[in-house]
Design an enzyme around this catalytic site. Structure first.
Site, PDB file in Angstrom:
ATOM      1  CE  LYS A   1      19.876  29.868 -30.961  1.00 20.34           C
ATOM      2  NZ  LYS A   1      20.934  29.090 -31.618  1.00 20.34           N
TER       3      LYS A   1
ATOM      4  NE  ARG B   1      28.518  24.213 -25.584  1.00 20.03           N
ATOM      5  CZ  ARG B   1      29.055  23.968 -26.774  1.00 20.03           C
ATOM      6  NH1 ARG B   1      30.360  23.867 -26.895  1.00 20.03           N
ATOM      7  NH2 ARG B   1      28.283  23.818 -27.835  1.00 20.03           N
TER       8      ARG B   1
ATOM      9  CG  ASP C   1      23.423  30.610 -29.994  1.00 19.09           C
ATOM     10  OD1 ASP C   1      22.529  30.257 -29.197  1.00 19.09           O
ATOM     11  OD2 ASP C   1      23.332  30.518 -31.233  1.00 19.09           O
TER      12      ASP C   1
ATOM     13  CG  ASP D   1      19.456  29.652 -27.356  1.00 27.59           C
ATOM     14  OD1 ASP D   1      20.023  30.733 -27.065  1.00 27.59           O
ATOM     15  OD2 ASP D   1      20.041  28.686 -27.883  1.00 27.59           O
TER      16      ASP D   1
ATOM     17  CE  LYS E   1      20.014  24.439 -24.331  1.00 31.01           C
ATOM     18  NZ  LYS E   1      20.695  24.483 -25.637  1.00 31.01           N
TER      19      LYS E   1
ATOM     20  CD  GLU F   1      21.857  28.348 -24.982  1.00 29.85           C
ATOM     21  OE1 GLU F   1      22.654  28.665 -25.881  1.00 29.85           O
ATOM     22  OE2 GLU F   1      20.938  27.535 -25.161  1.00 29.85           O
TER      23      GLU F   1
ATOM     24  CG  ASP G   1      17.525  25.666 -26.549  1.00 27.32           C
ATOM     25  OD1 ASP G   1      17.849  24.517 -26.894  1.00 27.32           O
ATOM     26  OD2 ASP G   1      18.348  26.585 -26.365  1.00 27.32           O
TER      27      ASP G   1
END
Ligand code: BES
Ligand code: MN
Ligand code: ZN
Length: 485
Positions: free
Chosen positions: A271, A345, A341, A264, A259, A343, A282
């Site tokens: 967030k 996956r 959020d 993010d 990932k 994101e 991230d």
């Protein structure tokens, strides 16, 4: 930092610092006894007047007549000295070396026999802990030239038959350093393009490597609707970075998928402000698979390896994907976005589908996927989820071998129904209970029939603002691949 093996006694050392370990209440020390008389005398005197007993973490500094610094490190009682304590203590004494401007160190902790630590692990721990302590982030900081001090070289005492443990640890250290470099760099520098350039550099400087980078237009054509949806709110184009290492002839490759959310914000499901800066990490999964790739290429392991990085920025703008959108993934399955959020996956499902085109024997994905994993396991263990028998054990055991620990969470089908929705094949969130597992369940829907494990590193990839990226779980991944080779 350069790591090499030595087999000579401490009196032959030419380095700024010699590190020698001492177990609590031992009344003599064979390694100190090889040093010049004045050091032996000083040491005996300190033991006699109980100035130094070898309590865990205690240090004693002595100087030879030629000015070499001898640092004696208390290890506590041998039967209490765990792998964790040896790692922490080695870091501590290495930090003293760096602070006192010793750029070369000879380490003899490995010359001791530990009741709780096998000999291979002992060599790896000392190398990994030293290089961890030697790392300093300085990419975006102005230092006064005379203020920069590093350990440049570690010479580690190596017992017969353990040179390869040191070589492996040295390659792991290089991978860890790459991982920390990528993860610590700020999101305005380390964006998808930067990750692609960095990976290209690794491919160009190592044998048997190739790289291919898929751009947005190509991913569009292929139908990677889930990955592309996440990047739509960013001005930085998404990249799918594919590194190949060919050291195993016709064997099926191992695949590592990372990932790589370079920042993010949460997207439209924004967030909260406090600590949002930490979401530069991230891309820790991507950084760790690139680091592992680098180590494998340095070791020239006899395997084939495909490393796939989904490098994407999750931002909210007028074109951003929204809660309520239904997107079609590369697999053809549709996903209702209920939280932008979630994101990670979304990008991983397309990268995982793509990975299967290389017919891998095993796929591991690495991701800072859920805050819930930090709640469950804290910063000590990565979370492993798989449906393949034995795979979790292979990963967890590899982690034990390098003190980069992981723990299994169940991926039972009972959790799957939390992803059901009226409007698509699945939704991208599973609600409050077992947030780490339902994220794993989501990914499992894209890896049917594969030997696949998902590793959530949200708690392990970085520590706190001061320490930053940890370089985990590069050494676990490399050890796993070494064990399979
Ligand atoms: N990158 C985060 C997960 C994360 C949170 C990593 C804290 C490290 C520390 C991920 O993209 C995320 O936002 N996950 C959500 C999922 C939720 C919306 C289902 C989370 O964990 O809150
Ligand atoms: Mn997120
Ligand atoms: Zn994320």
């Amino acid at each position: 930092m350069n790591i090499s093996s030595i087999t000579h006694a401490p009196d032959q050392c030419k380095s700024d610092m010699i590190i020698i370990g001492h177990f609590q209440d031992d009344n003599s020390n064979a390694h100190i006894n090889t040093l010049e008389q004045s050091i032996q005398d000083q040491f005996k005197a300190r033991l006699a007047n109980k100035d130094f007993s070898g309590k865990s973490g205690q240090t004693l500094t002595l100087y030879s007549t030629s000015g070499t610094r001898v640092e004696i490190l208390g290890l506590g009682k041998n039967d209490k000295c765990s792998p964790s304590s040896l790692y922490t203590l080695t870091q501590k004494v290495s930090a003293i070396a760096a602070k006192s401007r010793c750029s070369s160190v000879c380490n003899y902790l490995t010359a001791l026999n530990f009741e709780q630590i096998n000999n291979t692990l002992k060599h790896k721990l000392v190398c990994l802990a030293t290089s961890h302590a030697a790392y300093r982030y300085e990419d975006t900081k102005n230092f006064k030239a005379d203020n920069v001090h590093h350990i440049e070289s570690l010479q580690v005492f190596t017992e017969d038959g353990h040179a390869s443990a040191v070589e492996q640890a040295s390659a792991m250290s290089a991978g860890i350093e790459a991982c920390r470099h990528l993860a610590n760099n700020p999101p305005n520098i380390c964006n998808p393009q930067y990750m692609a350039d960095y990976a290209t550099d690794i491919a160009n400087t190592h044998d048997r490597c190739e790289i291919n980078i898929l751009e947005e237009a190509q991913m569009e054509e292929m139908g990677m609707g889930a990955l592309l949806a996440v990047g739509r709110g960013s001005v930085n184009p998404s990249k799918l970075i594919v590194l190949k290492y060919n050291g195993g002839g016709d064997a099926k490759p191992f695949a590592l998928v990372g990932k790589g959310i370079t920042f993010d914000t949460g997207g439209i499901s924004l967030k909260p402000g406090p600590n949002m800066d930490e979401m530069k990490y991230d891309m820790g999964g991507a950084a760790s698979v690139i680091g592992a790739f680098k180590a494998v290429a340095e070791l020239q392991l006899p395997i084939n390896l495909i490393t796939i990085v989904a490098a994407v920025e999750n931002m909210p703008d007028g074109d951003a994907y929204r809660p309520g959108d239904v997107v079609t993934s590369y697999s053809g399955k549709t996903i209702e976005v209920l939280n932008t959020d979630a994101e990670g996956r979304m990008i991983l499902c397309d990268a995982l589908t793509y990975a299967q085109e290389f017919e891998p024997q095993v796929i591991l994905d690495l991701a800072t996927l859920t805050g819930a994993c930090v709640v469950a396991l804290g910063h000590h263990a990565s979370g492993v989820m798989t449906k393949t028998d034995g795979l979790a054990a292979d990963i967890i055991n590899a982690g034990q071998e390098v003190h980069d620990r992981a723990w299994e969470l169940p991926l039972w089908d009972d959790y799957q129904k939390q992803l059901d929705t009226t409007f698509a094949d699945m939704k991208n969130i599973g609600g409050f209970p077992a947030g780490t597992i339902t994220a794993g369940c989501f990914l499992s829907r894209f890896t049917d029939g594969q030997n696949w494990a998902h590793i959530d590193i949200a708690g392990t990839a970085w520590n706190n603002k001061k320490q930053g990226a940890t370089g985990r779980p590069v050494s676990m991944l490399v050890q796993y691949l070494i064990n399979q080779a």
